[in-house]
Design an enzyme around this catalytic site. Structure first.
Site, PDB file in Angstrom:
ATOM      1  N   SER A   1      -2.309   0.623  -4.553  1.00 28.61           N
ATOM      2  CA  SER A   1      -2.816   1.828  -3.897  1.00 28.61           C
ATOM      3  C   SER A   1      -4.066   2.356  -4.579  1.00 28.61           C
ATOM      4  O   SER A   1      -4.258   2.177  -5.776  1.00 28.61           O
ATOM      5  CB  SER A   1      -1.727   2.908  -3.929  1.00 28.61           C
ATOM      6  OG  SER A   1      -2.255   4.179  -3.626  1.00 28.61           O
ATOM      7  N   ALA A   2      -4.905   3.057  -3.796  1.00 27.50           N
ATOM      8  CA  ALA A   2      -6.100   3.690  -4.362  1.00 27.50           C
ATOM      9  C   ALA A   2      -5.763   5.021  -5.029  1.00 27.50           C
ATOM     10  O   ALA A   2      -6.594   5.605  -5.717  1.00 27.50           O
ATOM     11  CB  ALA A   2      -7.120   3.930  -3.255  1.00 27.50           C
TER      12      ALA A   2
ATOM     13  N   ASP B   1       0.879  -1.156   0.000  1.00 27.72           N
ATOM     14  CA  ASP B   1       0.000   0.000   0.000  1.00 27.72           C
ATOM     15  C   ASP B   1       0.933   1.227   0.000  1.00 27.72           C
ATOM     16  O   ASP B   1       2.128   1.106   0.306  1.00 27.72           O
ATOM     17  CB  ASP B   1      -0.852  -0.053   1.284  1.00 27.72           C
ATOM     18  CG  ASP B   1      -1.697   1.174   1.482  1.00 27.72           C
ATOM     19  OD1 ASP B   1      -2.404   1.558   0.534  1.00 27.72           O
ATOM     20  OD2 ASP B   1      -1.653   1.760   2.583  1.00 27.72           O
ATOM     21  N   LEU B   2       0.414   2.396  -0.351  1.00 28.58           N
ATOM     22  CA  LEU B   2       1.278   3.592  -0.423  1.00 28.58           C
ATOM     23  C   LEU B   2       1.135   4.472   0.823  1.00 28.58           C
ATOM     24  O   LEU B   2       2.038   4.539   1.658  1.00 28.58           O
ATOM     25  CB  LEU B   2       0.923   4.372  -1.703  1.00 28.58           C
ATOM     26  CG  LEU B   2       1.708   5.653  -1.964  1.00 28.58           C
ATOM     27  CD1 LEU B   2       3.194   5.356  -2.141  1.00 28.58           C
ATOM     28  CD2 LEU B   2       1.168   6.357  -3.215  1.00 28.58           C
ATOM     29  N   ASP B   3      -0.035   5.112   0.928  1.00 29.89           N
ATOM     30  CA  ASP B   3      -0.255   6.052   2.027  1.00 29.89           C
ATOM     31  C   ASP B   3      -0.266   5.310   3.366  1.00 29.89           C
ATOM     32  O   ASP B   3      -1.069   4.417   3.566  1.00 29.89           O
ATOM     33  CB  ASP B   3      -1.596   6.776   1.801  1.00 29.89           C
ATOM     34  CG  ASP B   3      -1.918   7.763   2.894  1.00 29.89           C
ATOM     35  OD1 ASP B   3      -0.981   8.268   3.535  1.00 29.89           O
ATOM     36  OD2 ASP B   3      -3.108   8.018   3.127  1.00 29.89           O
TER      37      ASP B   3
ATOM     38  N   GLU C   1       0.177  -3.424   4.662  1.00 25.19           N
ATOM     39  CA  GLU C   1      -0.956  -2.482   4.749  1.00 25.19           C
ATOM     40  C   GLU C   1      -1.027  -1.788   6.106  1.00 25.19           C
ATOM     41  O   GLU C   1      -0.712  -2.381   7.122  1.00 25.19           O
ATOM     42  CB  GLU C   1      -2.265  -3.275   4.589  1.00 25.19           C
ATOM     43  CG  GLU C   1      -2.943  -3.147   3.263  1.00 25.19           C
ATOM     44  CD  GLU C   1      -3.524  -1.765   2.968  1.00 25.19           C
ATOM     45  OE1 GLU C   1      -3.637  -0.925   3.871  1.00 25.19           O
ATOM     46  OE2 GLU C   1      -3.867  -1.558   1.798  1.00 25.19           O
ATOM     47  N   ASP C   2      -1.503  -0.541   6.099  1.00 27.27           N
ATOM     48  CA  ASP C   2      -1.690   0.173   7.369  1.00 27.27           C
ATOM     49  C   ASP C   2      -3.170   0.297   7.750  1.00 27.27           C
ATOM     50  O   ASP C   2      -3.475   0.773   8.838  1.00 27.27           O
ATOM     51  CB  ASP C   2      -1.093   1.587   7.299  1.00 27.27           C
ATOM     52  CG  ASP C   2      -1.902   2.504   6.397  1.00 27.27           C
ATOM     53  OD1 ASP C   2      -2.238   2.072   5.275  1.00 27.27           O
ATOM     54  OD2 ASP C   2      -2.207   3.631   6.816  1.00 27.27           O
TER      55      ASP C   2
ATOM     56  N   LYS D   1      -8.878   7.549   4.881  1.00 27.77           N
ATOM     57  CA  LYS D   1      -7.676   6.768   4.560  1.00 27.77           C
ATOM     58  C   LYS D   1      -8.014   5.536   3.724  1.00 27.77           C
ATOM     59  O   LYS D   1      -8.859   4.736   4.125  1.00 27.77           O
ATOM     60  CB  LYS D   1      -6.935   6.366   5.842  1.00 27.77           C
ATOM     61  CG  LYS D   1      -6.233   7.548   6.484  1.00 27.77           C
ATOM     62  CD  LYS D   1      -5.343   7.102   7.637  1.00 27.77           C
ATOM     63  CE  LYS D   1      -4.579   8.304   8.179  1.00 27.77           C
ATOM     64  NZ  LYS D   1      -3.798   7.949   9.373  1.00 27.77           N
TER      65      LYS D   1
ATOM     66  N   LYS E   1     -10.756  -1.237  -1.599  1.00 26.14           N
ATOM     67  CA  LYS E   1     -10.503  -2.172  -0.508  1.00 26.14           C
ATOM     68  C   LYS E   1     -11.668  -2.029   0.467  1.00 26.14           C
ATOM     69  O   LYS E   1     -12.121  -0.908   0.677  1.00 26.14           O
ATOM     70  CB  LYS E   1      -9.188  -1.816   0.203  1.00 26.14           C
ATOM     71  CG  LYS E   1      -7.969  -1.854  -0.730  1.00 26.14           C
ATOM     72  CD  LYS E   1      -6.768  -1.183  -0.054  1.00 26.14           C
ATOM     73  CE  LYS E   1      -5.621  -0.996  -1.035  1.00 26.14           C
ATOM     74  NZ  LYS E   1      -4.500  -0.222  -0.501  1.00 26.14           N
TER      75      LYS E   1
ATOM     76  N   ARG F   1     -10.867   9.140  -4.110  1.00 20.83           N
ATOM     77  CA  ARG F   1     -11.068  10.591  -4.065  1.00 20.83           C
ATOM     78  C   ARG F   1     -12.556  10.952  -4.008  1.00 20.83           C
ATOM     79  O   ARG F   1     -12.988  11.702  -3.138  1.00 20.83           O
ATOM     80  CB  ARG F   1     -10.412  11.218  -5.290  1.00 20.83           C
ATOM     81  CG  ARG F   1     -10.219  12.718  -5.172  1.00 20.83           C
ATOM     82  CD  ARG F   1      -9.547  13.254  -6.421  1.00 20.83           C
ATOM     83  NE  ARG F   1      -8.308  12.538  -6.735  1.00 20.83           N
ATOM     84  CZ  ARG F   1      -7.666  12.608  -7.900  1.00 20.83           C
ATOM     85  NH1 ARG F   1      -8.157  13.359  -8.869  1.00 20.83           N
ATOM     86  NH2 ARG F   1      -6.555  11.919  -8.102  1.00 20.83           N
TER      87      ARG F   1
ATOM     88  N   THR G   1       1.156  10.453   3.293  1.00 28.27           N
ATOM     89  CA  THR G   1       0.504  11.474   2.468  1.00 28.27           C
ATOM     90  C   THR G   1      -0.820  11.919   3.087  1.00 28.27           C
ATOM     91  O   THR G   1      -1.400  12.908   2.643  1.00 28.27           O
ATOM     92  CB  THR G   1       0.253  10.961   1.022  1.00 28.27           C
ATOM     93  OG1 THR G   1      -0.138   9.600   1.070  1.00 28.27           O
ATOM     94  CG2 THR G   1       1.490  11.113   0.165  1.00 28.27           C
TER      95      THR G   1
HETATM   96  P1  B16 Z   1      -5.889  10.281  -4.915  1.00 29.71           P
HETATM   97  P2  B16 Z   1      -3.645   4.346  -0.354  1.00 29.71           P
HETATM   98  C1  B16 Z   1      -5.303   6.467  -0.687  1.00 29.71           C
HETATM   99  O1  B16 Z   1      -4.020   5.899  -0.733  1.00 29.71           O
HETATM  100  C2  B16 Z   1      -5.389   7.455   0.463  1.00 29.71           C
HETATM  101  O2  B16 Z   1      -5.227   6.792   1.696  1.00 29.71           O
HETATM  102  C3  B16 Z   1      -6.752   8.120   0.443  1.00 29.71           C
HETATM  103  O3  B16 Z   1      -6.852   9.055   1.502  1.00 29.71           O
HETATM  104  C4  B16 Z   1      -6.971   8.821  -0.909  1.00 29.71           C
HETATM  105  O4  B16 Z   1      -8.255   9.438  -0.971  1.00 29.71           O
HETATM  106  C5  B16 Z   1      -6.818   7.769  -2.019  1.00 29.71           C
HETATM  107  O5  B16 Z   1      -5.535   7.164  -1.931  1.00 29.71           O
HETATM  108  C6  B16 Z   1      -6.996   8.384  -3.404  1.00 29.71           C
HETATM  109  O6  B16 Z   1      -5.943   9.279  -3.650  1.00 29.71           O
HETATM  110  O7  B16 Z   1      -6.850  11.405  -4.676  1.00 29.71           O
HETATM  111  O8  B16 Z   1      -4.445  10.716  -4.936  1.00 29.71           O
HETATM  112  O9  B16 Z   1      -6.250   9.484  -6.140  1.00 29.71           O
HETATM  113  O10 B16 Z   1      -3.695   4.229   1.143  1.00 29.71           O
HETATM  114  O11 B16 Z   1      -4.625   3.413  -1.070  1.00 29.71           O
HETATM  115  O12 B16 Z   1      -2.251   4.226  -0.885  1.00 29.71           O
HETATM  116 MG    MG Z   2      -2.855   3.137   3.388  1.00 29.38          MG
END
Ligand code: B16
Ligand code: MG
Length: 218
Positions: A115-116, A10-12, A170-171, A46, A146, A50, A18
């Site tokens: 990642s999302a 996972d990223l964030d 994953e967090d 989290k 997810k 978006r 982030t």
């Molecule tokens: P974006 P992850 C997610 O990252 C974030 O945790 C979440 O807060 C955010 O809305 C989502 O990505 C979409 O991000 O607006 O940059 O497309 O935890 O799945 O790595």
């Molecule tokens: Mg995350």
């Protein structure tokens, strides 16, 4: 021990924090819209896409908007968010991440992002670690959030590995659930209370090596 060959990240919250920049950007937008939005509310966003994040904010303000207006607001939030993440540097990598990835790669593990975030390529590039990934599955490639396993199943597919040979880092509780739904083991990064369903939980990657973690998974 199972022969694990792929690591999915996972990223964030795992590679970089982030969430604080997502918060600042959503806060600016919600202030403008007159919607109360706190750091605690931000926890609910989290791992959420978006548009789904904006739906939560609208719900907090008991507001409705048509699709075009929602798109325009999400675009505005993203423009501000991107202006923050453009300033990310290698120093923003969470402790131990680069060493963990580099060591895992050197040992022959395949590495993918799951990642999302649609901004994943920019973020990995700014952090200077894009070259350490064999595949990148981000919000532009998947449509189901997810705990749906789509993002990790696609990661395994892009690494040309069976799901059971992959381990997810994953967090978020929903991410751990997504890993299990994909038939994968999940390593939680963060607090054991939030990640009680994870197969093992680590506080972070400082002084951690892939071989040791996977041996503990059995
Ligand atoms: P974006 P992850 C997610 O990252 C974030 O945790 C979440 O807060 C955010 O809305 C989502 O990505 C979409 O991000 O607006 O940059 O497309 O935890 O799945 O790595
Ligand atoms: Mg995350």
């Amino acid at each position: 021990m199972m022969d694990y060959q792929g690591l999915l990240f996972d990223l964030d919250g795992v590679i970089v924090d982030t969430a604080k920049y997502h918060y600042l950007a959503w806060k600016a937008l919600s202030d403008e819209l007159g919607i109360p939005f706190t750091r605690q509310d931000n926890e609910r966003l989290k791992g959420v896409s978006r548009m789904a994040s904006f739906d939560i904010i609208l719900e907090l303000g008991r507001r409705t908007m048509d699709e075009a207006e929602k798109e325009a607001n999400c675009q505005k939030k993203n423009d501000l968010y991107v202006s923050y993440i453009k300033r990310l540097t290698e120093n923003d990598l969470l402790p131990g991440v680069r060493a963990f990835l580099a060591d895992a790669r050197a040992k022959g593990y395949k590495i993918a992002l799951g990642s999302a975030s649609k901004n994943s390529p920019l973020i990995l590039d700014r952090l200077g670690i894009a070259g350490l990934f064999d595949a990148m599955v981000d919000g532009t490639k998947v449509s189901r959030a997810k705990p749906d396993p789509e993002v990790f199943l696609r990661g395994a597919e892009e690494l040309c590995l069976p799901a059971g040979a992959c381990v997810v880092f994953e967090d978020a509780a929903a991410g751990v659930e997504a890993a299990h739904n994909a038939g994968m083991k999940a390593v939680g990064i963060g607090s054991p209370e939030i990640l009680s369903q994870a197969d093992i939980v680590l506080p972070g990657f400082a002084d951690v090596r892939a071989d040791d973690v996977l041996a503990r998974l059995g």
